[in-house]
Structures are given as C-alpha cells and as structure tokens.
Design an enzyme around this catalytic site. Structure first.
Site, PDB file in Angstrom:
ATOM      1  N   LYS A  16      -3.874 -11.101  -6.894  1.00  0.00           N
ATOM      2  CA  LYS A  16      -5.153 -11.195  -6.183  1.00  0.00           C
ATOM      3  C   LYS A  16      -6.235 -10.314  -6.807  1.00  0.00           C
ATOM      4  O   LYS A  16      -5.928  -9.213  -7.260  1.00  0.00           O
ATOM      5  CB  LYS A  16      -4.858 -10.724  -4.744  1.00  0.00           C
ATOM      6  CG  LYS A  16      -5.985 -10.816  -3.779  1.00  0.00           C
ATOM      7  CD  LYS A  16      -5.595 -10.208  -2.425  1.00  0.00           C
ATOM      8  CE  LYS A  16      -5.774  -8.704  -2.404  1.00  0.00           C
ATOM      9  NZ  LYS A  16      -5.849  -8.115  -1.067  1.00  0.00           N
ATOM     10  N   LYS A  19     -10.359  -4.691  -5.476  1.00  0.00           N
ATOM     11  CA  LYS A  19     -11.246  -3.623  -5.961  1.00  0.00           C
ATOM     12  C   LYS A  19     -10.458  -2.427  -6.478  1.00  0.00           C
ATOM     13  O   LYS A  19     -10.990  -1.604  -7.209  1.00  0.00           O
ATOM     14  CB  LYS A  19     -12.274  -3.224  -4.905  1.00  0.00           C
ATOM     15  CG  LYS A  19     -11.752  -2.771  -3.577  1.00  0.00           C
ATOM     16  CD  LYS A  19     -12.900  -2.583  -2.571  1.00  0.00           C
ATOM     17  CE  LYS A  19     -12.808  -3.555  -1.424  1.00  0.00           C
ATOM     18  NZ  LYS A  19     -13.972  -3.666  -0.596  1.00  0.00           N
ATOM     19  N   LYS A  36       0.831  -1.217   0.000  1.00  0.00           N
ATOM     20  CA  LYS A  36       0.000   0.000   0.000  1.00  0.00           C
ATOM     21  C   LYS A  36       0.858   1.257   0.000  1.00  0.00           C
ATOM     22  O   LYS A  36       0.490   2.268  -0.586  1.00  0.00           O
ATOM     23  CB  LYS A  36      -0.956  -0.003   1.197  1.00  0.00           C
ATOM     24  CG  LYS A  36      -2.094  -0.990   1.023  1.00  0.00           C
ATOM     25  CD  LYS A  36      -3.253  -0.704   1.958  1.00  0.00           C
ATOM     26  CE  LYS A  36      -4.397  -1.666   1.675  1.00  0.00           C
ATOM     27  NZ  LYS A  36      -5.490  -1.569   2.633  1.00  0.00           N
TER      28      LYS A  36
HETATM   29  P1  TYM Z   1     -10.596  -6.384   3.351  1.00  0.00           P
HETATM   30  O1  TYM Z   1     -11.685  -5.398   3.520  1.00  0.00           O
HETATM   31  O2  TYM Z   1      -9.462  -6.049   2.446  1.00  0.00           O
HETATM   32  O3  TYM Z   1     -11.184  -7.762   2.873  1.00  0.00           O
HETATM   33  C1  TYM Z   1     -12.263  -8.397   3.546  1.00  0.00           C
HETATM   34  C2  TYM Z   1     -12.062  -9.898   3.513  1.00  0.00           C
HETATM   35  O4  TYM Z   1     -12.016 -10.354   2.160  1.00  0.00           O
HETATM   36  C3  TYM Z   1     -10.855 -11.168   1.958  1.00  0.00           C
HETATM   37  N1  TYM Z   1     -10.393 -11.000   0.575  1.00  0.00           N
HETATM   38  C4  TYM Z   1     -10.180 -12.021  -0.275  1.00  0.00           C
HETATM   39  N2  TYM Z   1     -10.319 -13.340  -0.112  1.00  0.00           N
HETATM   40  C5  TYM Z   1     -10.027 -14.122  -1.186  1.00  0.00           C
HETATM   41  N3  TYM Z   1      -9.617 -13.626  -2.379  1.00  0.00           N
HETATM   42  C6  TYM Z   1      -9.449 -12.304  -2.580  1.00  0.00           C
HETATM   43  N4  TYM Z   1      -9.068 -11.840  -3.765  1.00  0.00           N
HETATM   44  C7  TYM Z   1      -9.743 -11.430  -1.495  1.00  0.00           C
HETATM   45  N5  TYM Z   1      -9.715 -10.070  -1.333  1.00  0.00           N
HETATM   46  C8  TYM Z   1     -10.104  -9.833  -0.053  1.00  0.00           C
HETATM   47  C9  TYM Z   1      -9.851 -10.626   2.971  1.00  0.00           C
HETATM   48  O5  TYM Z   1      -8.863 -11.594   3.265  1.00  0.00           O
HETATM   49  C10 TYM Z   1     -10.746 -10.327   4.154  1.00  0.00           C
HETATM   50  O6  TYM Z   1     -10.951 -11.491   4.933  1.00  0.00           O
HETATM   51  N6  TYM Z   1      -7.953  -5.777   7.529  1.00  0.00           N
HETATM   52  C11 TYM Z   1      -9.114  -6.416   6.969  1.00  0.00           C
HETATM   53  C12 TYM Z   1     -10.415  -6.009   7.655  1.00  0.00           C
HETATM   54  C13 TYM Z   1     -10.367  -6.204   9.124  1.00  0.00           C
HETATM   55  C14 TYM Z   1     -10.397  -7.451   9.814  1.00  0.00           C
HETATM   56  C15 TYM Z   1     -10.339  -7.114  11.202  1.00  0.00           C
HETATM   57  C16 TYM Z   1     -10.463  -8.777   9.403  1.00  0.00           C
HETATM   58  C17 TYM Z   1     -10.281  -5.221  10.042  1.00  0.00           C
HETATM   59  N7  TYM Z   1     -10.258  -5.769  11.300  1.00  0.00           N
HETATM   60  C18 TYM Z   1     -10.330  -8.105  12.172  1.00  0.00           C
HETATM   61  C19 TYM Z   1     -10.467  -9.767  10.380  1.00  0.00           C
HETATM   62  C20 TYM Z   1     -10.395  -9.415  11.745  1.00  0.00           C
HETATM   63  C21 TYM Z   1      -9.234  -6.005   5.517  1.00  0.00           C
HETATM   64  O7  TYM Z   1      -8.728  -5.008   5.111  1.00  0.00           O
HETATM   65  O8  TYM Z   1     -10.024  -6.824   4.776  1.00  0.00           O
END
Ligand code: TYM
Length: 329
Positions: free
Chosen positions: A196, A199, A114
């Site tokens: 991956k 978005k 990032k």
């Molecule tokens: P975020 O918002 O980027 O993504 C949400 C969830 O989607 C999963 N994900 C994917 N899984 C498979 N293939 C992909 N291409 C893909 N893109 C995204 C992510 O692994 C995630 O599970 N930091 C986290 C949000 C968060 C969180 C937490 C998660 C904040 N606090 C506490 C678990 C526990 C995040 O940015 O996810």
C-alpha cells in the site's frame, strides 16, 4: 426518522495527505456531501498511538483541517471538526472498550503491522485504537463510512461491537456499512506495487504527497516501478501498471478500456509522464486552496470551533443514552 443517511469518516493528521488518502477516501468525502449528512473529523486522538512531537502534531492537525477544506469539504454543508475538541469520543471509547474482546483486537492486522514497526512502543492505545474508531462512528449513528480498503477490518469490528452492545443493553446503535470506492480503494506504492502507498514509507519516491509541486510529482511517476512488458493494459501480474491505470482513471474519470486505447502503440515512458501530469493538474487547485486557507487562521478556528459544537451536540445524545443503558446513574 432521519431524512438523509449519515456519513462519518476521519483521517489522521500525521503529515500531508498522500495520493492514497486522497483517492481512497477524501475525494469521495467531497462527492458524498452533496447527497448525505456528512461529518468529517481530523483524528488527532488516533495519531498519538504512535509517538508524535507535540508541536508538530498541533501544526499538522491545523494543516490537515485546512487540507480537507482545500480538497472541497464545505463547512457549511458538512460538519468538519477535530476529534479531541469533542470529549464524547474519549468517553464512548471507555464504554465500548468494555464490550470489546481482547481476542478480537489481537486479530487486527493493522495493530500487528504497527506493533512490528514500532517494537519499542506497543502501547495500550495502539491496541485499543479500533475501539476509539468504533466510537467515532457509532456516536453519530452513522449509516455509511467512506474509507480505503485498509480500514475494512476496523469497520467489521465496529459492526460487531455495535451489534453486541445492542443485544446486551437494547437497541441503540445504527449498524454502519463501509463505503469503499470501486477504483482506488487501495492505491499502491510507486516503488513496490504489491504494498500500500503509505506516508511512512522510507523511500520518498514510493509515495505522492498531495501538496507536492508538479515537477516532483511527474519525476516520481517517471520512476515508478513497472514490468518488462511494453503494452499499457490492465492485467494480472502487472501490478505497477495496474496501479498507474487506477490512479489515472481516478483523476481523469477514463475507463481502463479508454486508457488502453489512448496509449495503444505508446510506451510506458509516455504513459508514466501522462499520469504524472494528470495527477499534478488535478491537484493544482487543492494546492492553491490550501495556500489560501492555511494562511487564514481566524477562519479555520471559527470553522473548527463551530464544527466541534455541532458534532458534540449530536454525539452527546448518543453518549447519554449509552450511559443510561449500561446503568450509570
Ligand atoms: P488514515 O489516516 O490512515 O487514512 C485516511 C483514509 O485514507 C485511506 N487510505 C488509503 N486509501 C487507498 N489507498 C491507500 N494507499 C490509502 N492509504 C490510506 C484510509 O483507508 C482512510 O480511509 N483509522 C483511520 C482514521 C479514522 C477513521 C475513523 C476513519 C479514525 N476514526 C472513523 C473512518 C471512521 C485512519 O487511520 O485512516
């Protein structure tokens, strides 16, 4: 003793969810709520680590909340809330920051990626983001954290922070385990199947958004990059086809063997169309539910207000214990 294991997970409200978010995470959240005590959170505090338009963030947060309900999160069964509504997250973040090393945060691959993507805004929040995430998890004494594979490193850091705190100050935190699904933990870009699905991809054909209409979804799958072979089979070096098979398997529950048999003698074109149709049909109820829920602001507000109250009453207990342990009067 708790009778059921505790699950916590979160998702950032930065636009509509992708098929990766759905298959890698949110789809598992809905299944888990039948068996566990689940807590799901819209991580709007995480979202401001990259620049956001405030009005858009407010709208996206409400929509993301509606969307997790549309995907099947039942606010009667699970606690569903918005992170900034529970101040314990910000407070725990500070306590845990003082038990996290600069060196460990410097090793986080997501921070490096990032920072490279936003060289003009490498803010402190972006750097300490995994500490906020550790607090999200540890505040609820979570046993399991359902996430996609890209969050595994943050989970490992959470475990290290929890263990270090417990050793330094005496047992407080449950050490959480990641829950990473067998298929679909890493849904790949449709245009570059070695990276991956995300978005923030500049190419709109690389990513499926779960509220897109059927024609758009099918068109994007038909344009998916594959290889010069013609046989639908899961094999090393066939990243594009492997990704499509993973997606098809996730939405139809068919095994790879069944899929290979189904498309035996057929070409990639037929397969891509079938994947597009299966995904669009699978997501149709989510789209309908979302349209209904997003229009009902009063219901959403009631749900997220109650969710935040329930979340805070659990989190406050852990935070008070942490304050006592570190020596706050
Ligand atoms: P975020 O918002 O980027 O993504 C949400 C969830 O989607 C999963 N994900 C994917 N899984 C498979 N293939 C992909 N291409 C893909 N893109 C995204 C992510 O692994 C995630 O599970 N930091 C986290 C949000 C968060 C969180 C937490 C998660 C904040 N606090 C506490 C678990 C526990 C995040 O940015 O996810």
């Amino acid at each position: 003793m708790k009778d059921k294991k505790i699950i916590l997970s979160g998702i950032q409200p930065t636009g509509t969810f992708t098929l990766g978010n759905y298959i890698g995470a949110v789809r598992n959240w809905t299944k888990l709520q039948e068996e566990y005590d689940c807590i799901y959170m819209i991580a709007n505090m995480h979202a401001i680590t990259v620049r956001q338009d405030p009005a858009a963030l407010r709208k996206n947060t409400a929509n993301a909340y509606a969307l997790i309900l549309a995907c099947g999160i039942d606010p009667e069964k699970s606690i569903a809330f918005i992170q900034s509504h529970n101040r314990c997250h910000a407070e725990m973040n500070w306590v845990l920051s003082c038990s996290t090393q600069f060196g460990e945060l410097s090793r986080m691959t997501q921070f490096k990626a990032k920072a490279e993507k936003h060289p003009d805004d490498i803010n402190a929040g972006l750097f300490t983001y995994p500490v906020l995430m550790a607090g999200d998890i540890l505040l609820y004494q979570s046993d399991l954290v359902p996430v996609g594979a890209d969050q595994k490193q943050h989970l490992e850091l959470t475990r290290d922070i929890a263990q270090r705190f417990n050793q330094k100050y005496g047992e407080l935190f449950t050490i959480p385990e990641p829950y990473i699904g067998e298929t679909g933990a890493r849904v790949m870009s449709l245009q570059d199947p070695t990276s991956k699905m995300s978005k923030s991809d500049d190419n709109p054909n690389a990513c499926i958004f779960i509220l897109e209409d059927k024609d758009t979804i099918i068109r994007k799958f038909r344009r998916a990059i594959t290889d010069s072979d013609t046989c639908v089979r899961y094999a090393e070096g066939k990243d594009g086809i492997n990704n499509l098979m993973t997606i098809y398997s996730a939405v139809t529950n068919k095994s790879y063997d069944e899929i290979e048999r189904e498309f035996d003698g057929k070409g990639y074109g037929d397969f891509k169309t079938a994947v597009g149709e299966a995904v669009a049909d699978h997501l149709a109820p989510v789209r309908d539910n979302f349209a209904r829920l997003a229009a009902d602001k009063a219901y959403l507000e009631k749900c997220w207000t109650e969710g935040a109250q329930k979340a805070e009453s659990i989190a406050r207990r852990t935070l008070s214990k942490a304050y006592r342990k570190v020596g706050f009067n």
